[in-house]
Design an enzyme around this catalytic site. Structure first.
Site, PDB file in Angstrom:
ATOM      1  N   CYS A  42     -33.000 -12.461  29.276  1.00 60.95           N
ATOM      2  CA  CYS A  42     -34.529 -12.057  29.648  1.00 60.95           C
ATOM      3  C   CYS A  42     -34.630 -10.629  29.558  1.00 60.95           C
ATOM      4  O   CYS A  42     -33.562 -10.032  29.303  1.00 60.95           O
ATOM      5  CB  CYS A  42     -34.721 -12.409  31.104  1.00 60.95           C
ATOM      6  SG  CYS A  42     -36.276 -11.969  31.824  1.00 60.95           S
ATOM      7  N   THR A  44     -35.651  -8.502  31.751  1.00 61.07           N
ATOM      8  CA  THR A  44     -35.054  -8.199  32.858  1.00 61.07           C
ATOM      9  C   THR A  44     -33.529  -7.906  32.755  1.00 61.07           C
ATOM     10  O   THR A  44     -33.046  -6.536  32.957  1.00 61.07           O
ATOM     11  CB  THR A  44     -35.099  -8.935  33.962  1.00 61.07           C
ATOM     12  OG1 THR A  44     -36.574  -9.297  34.259  1.00 61.07           O
ATOM     13  CG2 THR A  44     -34.716  -8.456  35.522  1.00 61.07           C
ATOM     14  N   HIS A  47     -33.224  -4.560  30.653  1.00 58.18           N
ATOM     15  CA  HIS A  47     -33.344  -3.454  31.505  1.00 58.18           C
ATOM     16  C   HIS A  47     -31.926  -3.246  32.313  1.00 58.18           C
ATOM     17  O   HIS A  47     -31.817  -1.765  32.646  1.00 58.18           O
ATOM     18  CB  HIS A  47     -34.572  -3.602  32.485  1.00 58.18           C
ATOM     19  CG  HIS A  47     -36.055  -3.562  32.025  1.00 58.18           C
ATOM     20  ND1 HIS A  47     -36.483  -2.506  31.644  1.00 58.18           N
ATOM     21  CD2 HIS A  47     -36.816  -4.416  31.847  1.00 58.18           C
ATOM     22  CE1 HIS A  47     -37.625  -2.629  31.234  1.00 58.18           C
ATOM     23  NE2 HIS A  47     -37.873  -4.075  31.109  1.00 58.18           N
ATOM     24  N   ILE A 180     -42.758 -14.692  26.122  1.00 60.90           N
ATOM     25  CA  ILE A 180     -43.746 -15.114  27.173  1.00 60.90           C
ATOM     26  C   ILE A 180     -44.867 -15.338  26.612  1.00 60.90           C
ATOM     27  O   ILE A 180     -45.585 -16.184  26.788  1.00 60.90           O
ATOM     28  CB  ILE A 180     -43.528 -14.542  28.347  1.00 60.90           C
ATOM     29  CG1 ILE A 180     -42.109 -14.684  28.870  1.00 60.90           C
ATOM     30  CG2 ILE A 180     -44.595 -14.993  29.552  1.00 60.90           C
ATOM     31  CD1 ILE A 180     -41.934 -13.814  30.323  1.00 60.90           C
ATOM     32  N   ILE A 270     -46.063  -5.531  32.273  1.00 60.79           N
ATOM     33  CA  ILE A 270     -46.115  -4.462  33.172  1.00 60.79           C
ATOM     34  C   ILE A 270     -45.943  -3.261  32.358  1.00 60.79           C
ATOM     35  O   ILE A 270     -45.116  -2.863  31.727  1.00 60.79           O
ATOM     36  CB  ILE A 270     -44.909  -4.490  34.105  1.00 60.79           C
ATOM     37  CG1 ILE A 270     -44.941  -5.925  34.923  1.00 60.79           C
ATOM     38  CG2 ILE A 270     -44.869  -3.224  35.000  1.00 60.79           C
ATOM     39  CD1 ILE A 270     -43.397  -6.145  35.467  1.00 60.79           C
TER      40      ILE A 270
END
Ligand code: ZN
Length: 350
Positions: A42, A44, A47, A180, A270
């Site tokens: 992902c 995430t 990150h 996404i 975001i």
């Protein structure tokens, strides 16, 4: 079953992940132990790999990462109800909530402010085994393969974003063609939108979108003017609904500029930092803006499985499949921007 397992973990506060030998976790009375089959990487996880500011604040070390997964139940806690059984093929909602929170008691499970994330702040799924609360576990229908089961989490973000406004017969703009965004465009098609326009500045991703979401008009906004595309698609005034999936201030402002009076905008992307916009336009156009977080437990999951059953095919989105031991290549592919979903196979762990 052995006592130890292979896992990918953040072992020190620095860039990268290491392949480690870790103890197999023990399920609590309300948990299940899942033998992991497939996991997906992902944004995430990128990150966390990069160890950016967000990760440094949110991810304790050491931590086994990963939250997009599928597998088979191998052990069940003593208080788990009859819904689940050993041998069942499953995926799971990665947001672990406090069922006694105000939000949960009001039925808004995904709005619990103290959500803990599998692979973020509790042990994750980049491992041969993972523990999840039985509450979070989703049974996979027989015709949903493990690799699709491993990407239901991000598919849920796409479906949840598309759920925010009625798309039937409407003109829909999706900004950002990451995995996404591509899935959101495909969902909008399946939800009966009149037109779906998907923007990005990355041609690889726009081409991939054509395979996952056929019939969607893709636009590289660095090369083509969105207003020309709107004319071509027969839009007289503007889009009815915008789904902002990129976090880019430029894309956000494009949504504001091209929505009709009274239009709706759902935000999943975001922004990296606070961003400026012309609030006067938002007010005078009477726009409705909704922030979107996670997936609804468990309405979104039901809709996802329904969309798969109805023929939405996510298979072309998986551009990279590899053994977990080749994880470095997988992360590189993700970071290059020339990938869809990267799926790691855990079934051949030695
Ligand atoms: Zn994810």
């Amino acid at each position: 079953m052995t006592d130890t397992m292979k896992a990918l973990a953040k072992t020190k506060p620095a860039e990268g992940l290491d392949l480690i030998e870790a103890p197999v976790p023990t399920p609590g009375p309300e948990d299940v132990l899942i033998k992991v089959k497939k996991t997906a990487v992902c944004g995430t996880d990128i990150h966390i790999w990069n160890w950016d500011e967000w990760s440094q604040k949110n991810v304790p070390v050491p931590m086994i990462t990963g939250h997009e997964f599928s597998g088979e139940i191998v052990q069940i806690g003593k208080d788990v109800d009859r819904r689940l059984k050993v041998g069942q093929r499953v995926s799971a909602e990665g947001h672990v909530i406090d069922l006694n929170s105000e939000a949960a008691r009001a039925g808004h499970f995904h709005l619990d402010p103290d959500t803990r994330g599998i692979g973020v702040n509790r042990q994750g799924a980049f491992a041969e085994y993972v523990v999840a609360p039985a509450f979070n576990v989703i049974e996979l229908p027989d015709d949903v393969p493990y690799e699709i089961g491993a990407i239901l989490d991000p598919f849920g973000n796409a479906v949840h974003t598309a759920q925010q406004f009625d798309l039937l017969g409407e003109d829909v703009l999706v900004t950002g063609a990451g995995p996404i965004g591509i899935m959101a465009a495909a969902v909008a098609r399946h939800a009966g939108a009149r037109t779906v326009v998907l923007t990005d500045i990355n041609d690889f991703r726009l081409e991939l979108a054509q395979k996952v979401a056929p019939g969607v008009r893709t636009v590289n906004t660095a090369k083509e003017d969105l207003h020309d595309v709107m004319k071509e698609q027969g839009l007289k005034v503007g889009f009815d609904v915008a789904l902002e999936m990129s976090g880019s201030p430029i894309a956000f402002n494009q949504c504001v500029d091209t929505l009709i009076m009274g239009g709706g905008m759902a935000l999943l992307g975001i922004p990296a930092r606070p961003m400026e916009t012309d609030w006067g336009k938002i007010i005078l156009k009477a726009l409705t803006i909704k922030g979107v977080y996670g997936r609804e437990m468990f309405t979104t999951w039901r809709k996802m499985l329904g969309l798969l059953k109805a023929g939405l095919d996510l298979q072309p989105l998986i551009t990279h499949k590899m053994a977990f031991t080749d994880y470095r290549q997988g992360f590189e592919a993700m970071k290059s921007g020339k990938s869809g979903k990267v799926v790691l196979d855990w079934t051949n762990a030695a």
